[in-house]
Design an enzyme around this catalytic site. Structure first.
Site, PDB file in Angstrom:
ATOM      1  N   ASP A  58       0.625  -1.211   0.030  1.00 43.42           N
ATOM      2  CA  ASP A  58      -0.016   0.144  -0.087  1.00 43.42           C
ATOM      3  C   ASP A  58       1.051   1.295   0.157  1.00 43.42           C
ATOM      4  O   ASP A  58       1.643   1.741   0.972  1.00 43.42           O
ATOM      5  CB  ASP A  58      -0.988   0.098   1.324  1.00 43.42           C
ATOM      6  CG  ASP A  58      -1.827   1.204   1.156  1.00 43.42           C
ATOM      7  OD1 ASP A  58      -1.389   2.271   0.636  1.00 43.42           O
ATOM      8  OD2 ASP A  58      -2.959   1.069   1.915  1.00 43.42           O
TER       9      ASP A  58
ATOM     10  N   ASP B  64      -0.531  14.447 -20.509  1.00 36.61           N
ATOM     11  CA  ASP B  64      -1.982  14.496 -21.283  1.00 36.61           C
ATOM     12  C   ASP B  64      -1.617  13.488 -22.450  1.00 36.61           C
ATOM     13  O   ASP B  64      -0.844  14.173 -23.253  1.00 36.61           O
ATOM     14  CB  ASP B  64      -2.418  15.726 -21.481  1.00 36.61           C
ATOM     15  CG  ASP B  64      -3.630  15.866 -22.279  1.00 36.61           C
ATOM     16  OD1 ASP B  64      -4.046  15.038 -22.954  1.00 36.61           O
ATOM     17  OD2 ASP B  64      -4.612  16.548 -21.786  1.00 36.61           O
ATOM     18  N   HIS B  65      -2.005  12.221 -22.762  1.00 42.16           N
ATOM     19  CA  HIS B  65      -1.392  11.445 -23.751  1.00 42.16           C
ATOM     20  C   HIS B  65      -1.798  12.021 -25.315  1.00 42.16           C
ATOM     21  O   HIS B  65      -1.289  11.754 -26.132  1.00 42.16           O
ATOM     22  CB  HIS B  65      -1.844   9.992 -23.463  1.00 42.16           C
ATOM     23  CG  HIS B  65      -3.290   9.670 -23.709  1.00 42.16           C
ATOM     24  ND1 HIS B  65      -4.311  10.020 -22.790  1.00 42.16           N
ATOM     25  CD2 HIS B  65      -3.843   8.993 -24.881  1.00 42.16           C
ATOM     26  CE1 HIS B  65      -5.246   9.312 -23.424  1.00 42.16           C
ATOM     27  NE2 HIS B  65      -5.222   9.043 -24.883  1.00 42.16           N
TER      28      HIS B  65
ATOM     29  N   ASP C  46     -13.161  14.550 -17.743  1.00 37.45           N
ATOM     30  CA  ASP C  46     -12.619  13.240 -18.144  1.00 37.45           C
ATOM     31  C   ASP C  46     -11.957  13.570 -19.375  1.00 37.45           C
ATOM     32  O   ASP C  46     -10.795  13.280 -19.682  1.00 37.45           O
ATOM     33  CB  ASP C  46     -13.407  12.068 -18.406  1.00 37.45           C
ATOM     34  CG  ASP C  46     -12.715  10.667 -18.619  1.00 37.45           C
ATOM     35  OD1 ASP C  46     -11.669  10.475 -18.247  1.00 37.45           O
ATOM     36  OD2 ASP C  46     -12.942  10.206 -19.570  1.00 37.45           O
TER      37      ASP C  46
ATOM     38  N   HIS D  57      -7.982  16.908 -22.448  1.00 37.11           N
ATOM     39  CA  HIS D  57      -7.665  16.616 -24.036  1.00 37.11           C
ATOM     40  C   HIS D  57      -8.118  17.453 -24.995  1.00 37.11           C
ATOM     41  O   HIS D  57      -7.423  18.069 -25.847  1.00 37.11           O
ATOM     42  CB  HIS D  57      -8.169  15.051 -24.426  1.00 37.11           C
ATOM     43  CG  HIS D  57      -7.832  14.070 -23.493  1.00 37.11           C
ATOM     44  ND1 HIS D  57      -6.416  13.927 -22.883  1.00 37.11           N
ATOM     45  CD2 HIS D  57      -8.148  12.882 -23.045  1.00 37.11           C
ATOM     46  CE1 HIS D  57      -6.353  12.967 -22.315  1.00 37.11           C
ATOM     47  NE2 HIS D  57      -7.512  12.132 -22.366  1.00 37.11           N
TER      48      HIS D  57
ATOM     49  N   LYS E  30     -19.078   9.194 -25.239  1.00 36.46           N
ATOM     50  CA  LYS E  30     -18.937   8.078 -25.390  1.00 36.46           C
ATOM     51  C   LYS E  30     -19.880   7.213 -26.127  1.00 36.46           C
ATOM     52  O   LYS E  30     -21.023   7.770 -26.069  1.00 36.46           O
ATOM     53  CB  LYS E  30     -18.804   7.542 -23.971  1.00 36.46           C
ATOM     54  CG  LYS E  30     -17.418   7.846 -23.170  1.00 36.46           C
ATOM     55  CD  LYS E  30     -16.885   6.872 -22.008  1.00 36.46           C
ATOM     56  CE  LYS E  30     -15.695   7.220 -21.753  1.00 36.46           C
ATOM     57  NZ  LYS E  30     -14.556   7.524 -22.589  1.00 36.46           N
TER      58      LYS E  30
HETATM   59  C1  BG6 Z   1      -8.646   8.832 -21.341  1.00 38.46           C
HETATM   60  C2  BG6 Z   1     -10.159   9.003 -20.621  1.00 38.46           C
HETATM   61  O1  BG6 Z   1      -7.785  10.135 -20.803  1.00 38.46           O
HETATM   62  O2  BG6 Z   1      -8.644   8.896 -22.740  1.00 38.46           O
HETATM   63  C3  BG6 Z   1     -10.690   7.695 -21.189  1.00 38.46           C
HETATM   64  O3  BG6 Z   1     -10.034   8.948 -19.282  1.00 38.46           O
HETATM   65  C4  BG6 Z   1     -10.758   7.738 -22.957  1.00 38.46           C
HETATM   66  O4  BG6 Z   1     -12.310   7.772 -20.830  1.00 38.46           O
HETATM   67  C5  BG6 Z   1      -9.577   7.894 -23.215  1.00 38.46           C
HETATM   68  O5  BG6 Z   1     -11.277   6.706 -23.297  1.00 38.46           O
HETATM   69  C6  BG6 Z   1      -9.460   8.322 -24.741  1.00 38.46           C
HETATM   70  O6  BG6 Z   1      -8.098   8.251 -25.117  1.00 38.46           O
HETATM   71  P1  BG6 Z   1      -7.692   7.571 -26.652  1.00 38.46           P
HETATM   72  O7  BG6 Z   1      -6.067   7.460 -27.034  1.00 38.46           O
HETATM   73  O8  BG6 Z   1      -8.050   6.185 -26.832  1.00 38.46           O
HETATM   74  O9  BG6 Z   1      -8.539   8.456 -27.719  1.00 38.46           O
END
Ligand code: BG6
Length: 487
Positions: free
Chosen positions: A89, A175-176, A233, A238, A337
């Protein structure tokens, strides 16, 4: 080129993100020869696993989440040897925590990355435990996943707590979307080509659309998602980051902090959506049962076992950037979604030509649109007009100038995390969010949250598998515009 030797520690090491994204990304970097032999990966979570159990689990997950062409038994075996597991933990520093301390002590001078892939409320406590155990050095970095907090105050608290242990230069807020190839290409498109930038402003651009549509539902993440919703989210991070990259001024260079300063200026120029404005500028909605690809899918509440939730799974917004470049140019954002398809794009809609030299053809003079497709099928398409061939006078015909990355650049498009994780190890913060950026994004997002809390926008419903609620069309159509439908 190889990165420096590193101990890469993933908290939440058995979680969804680690399995689906982080470990596959590290594996693919390993296959490309980027990880030196001394690069170790340590998973930490409360799961009762030992090293072998963890390696077995990761092996199975790689089989599902890595493209088949990149899987090889030898590469997987050598990757698995890098892995260690600590059952603990982390917030309390209990369980086998001492095992982590001992493991890291074997290489005291190595770069350490602590990746917090867990609930944001744990970021502060885990940072403190790391510091109390003497694990944080100047060579340490911490990675924070989004969303940081649920509002401005909680984001500040988390940033303060993490800031007591790590200097801002050691904090990598990920932030991917910023690691996606097509998103980085947006900067190249804007700043490495002469054609666009002179027109990139309110005198030539009518409006901008940013769509991030997903066909996935909340599914197994419904527990997290219900406390969050699409605004927190997806939009707070994003979509706003995409908006910033479209709207920002050219930085002098990417090698300093230029991009982050320019993004911050955009966030600060966003007009807050307070009170009544939320009724005309925002739409929130939730999916009901419907059908996708011919199969019935449950509604959001069904996935929550019928709970009475009003959490939004869809948002459409009209955002305004109040500065000289963008005055009067709305940015329409939407994300949701369980929509009919996975499709993300940025549409830059230009103004009509100011005068037609062909009397009567005005209705067919559709304005230019630049469509930047982020996923799937990354590419850029410019919608233009040409002459319809034939002897019978001038007729206009829509044509496309297209760049499809897969056709012209056949390299494998790496996943966003591959780039970003290596940037953390290298210590390159350009594609990560600074504290002031995250907080500025919350200031604007919070204006909407407050207006919604005060009842200024009802929660609409839309059937799963549709393109969202009718109200999202009304939002843009009441301005005489339409969401882009062209593929
Ligand atoms: C994430 C969200 O940051 O990004 C998810 O928490 C979402 O809810 C996802 O599905 C989408 O990422 P990508 O790269 O699949 O567009």
């Amino acid at each position: 080129t190889q990165v420096v030797p590193c101990d890469f520690v993933v908290f939440g090491g058995t979680g969804d993100l680690a399995m689906r994204k982080l470990l596959p990304a590290l594996y693919l970097r390993d296959v490309d020869g980027q990880l030196p032999p001394a690069f170790r990966i340590v998973g930490v979570s409360r799961a009762g696993l030992d090293n072998d159990g963890y390696r077995g689990k990761v092996e199975a997950e790689l089989g599902t989440h890595v493209p088949a062409a990149a899987l090889s038994a030898t590469a997987v075996a050598s990757f698995l040897r890098r892995l260690h597991f600590v059952s603990a933990d982390a917030a309390a520093g209990s369980g086998d925590w001492q095992k982590l301390v001992d493991l890291l002590a074997e290489a005291p001078d190595r770069t350490r990355v602590f990746y917090l892939s867990c609930a944001p409320r744990l970021y502060g406590p885990i940072s403190r435990t790391l510091a109390n155990s003497g694990l944080v050095s100047e060579q340490s970095r911490v990675v924070l996943e989004k969303p940081i907090g649920v509002d401005l105050q909680s984001a500040r608290d988390i940033n303060d707590q993490v800031g007591e242990v790590f200097a801002e230069s050691q904090v990598f807020r990920i932030d991917h979307y910023l690691g996606k190839e097509a998103v980085q290409n947006l900067l190249v498109l804007r700043f490495a080509n002469m054609l666009l930038e002179p027109l990139w402003n309110a005198s030539a651009i009518d409006h901008v659309q940013i769509t991030v549509a997903e066909s996935l539902g909340a599914g197994q993440r419904a527990g997290y998602y219900d406390g969050s919703g699409a605004l927190r989210d997806m939009v707070q991070n994003h979509l706003l980051q995409l908006l910033c990259l479209v709207a920002m001024e050219p930085p002098a260079s990417v090698t300093d902090d230029g991009v982050r300063y320019e993004k911050l200026k955009v966030l600060r120029a966003l007009q807050p959506v307070t009170g009544q404005l939320a009724a005309t500028h925002t739409v929130r909605a939730q999916y009901e049962a419907g059908a996708l690809d011919g199969r019935p899918v449950p509604g959001y509440r069904d996935e929550l076992d019928g709970a009475e939730s009003d959490t939004e799974t869809f948002v459409a917004l009209k955002a305004e950037v109040h500065n000289l470049r963008w005055r009067g140019v709305p940015f329409y954002l939407r994300t949701g979604k369980r929509l009919d398809a996975r499709r993300s794009e940025i549409v830059v809609a230009f103004k009509p030509v100011p005068h037609s030299i062909w009397p009567g053809l005005e209705p067919t003079m559709t304005p230019n649109r630049l469509v930047i497709r982020l996923q799937p099928d990354e590419g850029v398409r410019l919608h233009m007009l040409a002459k319809q061939p034939g002897p019978g006078g001038i007729q206009l015909r829509p044509v496309n100038l297209g760049l499809n990355f897969a056709d012209q650049i056949p390299d494998r498009i790496p996943d966003a995390y591959e780039r970003l994780l290596m940037d953390v190890v290298r210590g390159n913060p350009t594609l990560f969010m600074r504290r002031d950026e995250v907080e500025a994004a919350w200031v604007w997002t919070e204006s909407i949250l407050h207006a919604w809390r005060d009842g200024h926008a009802p929660v609409h419903r839309y059937p799963a598998g549709s393109d969202g609620p009718t109200a999202a069309h009304t939002l843009i159509e009441s301005d005489g515009r339409h969401w882009n439908e062209d593929n």
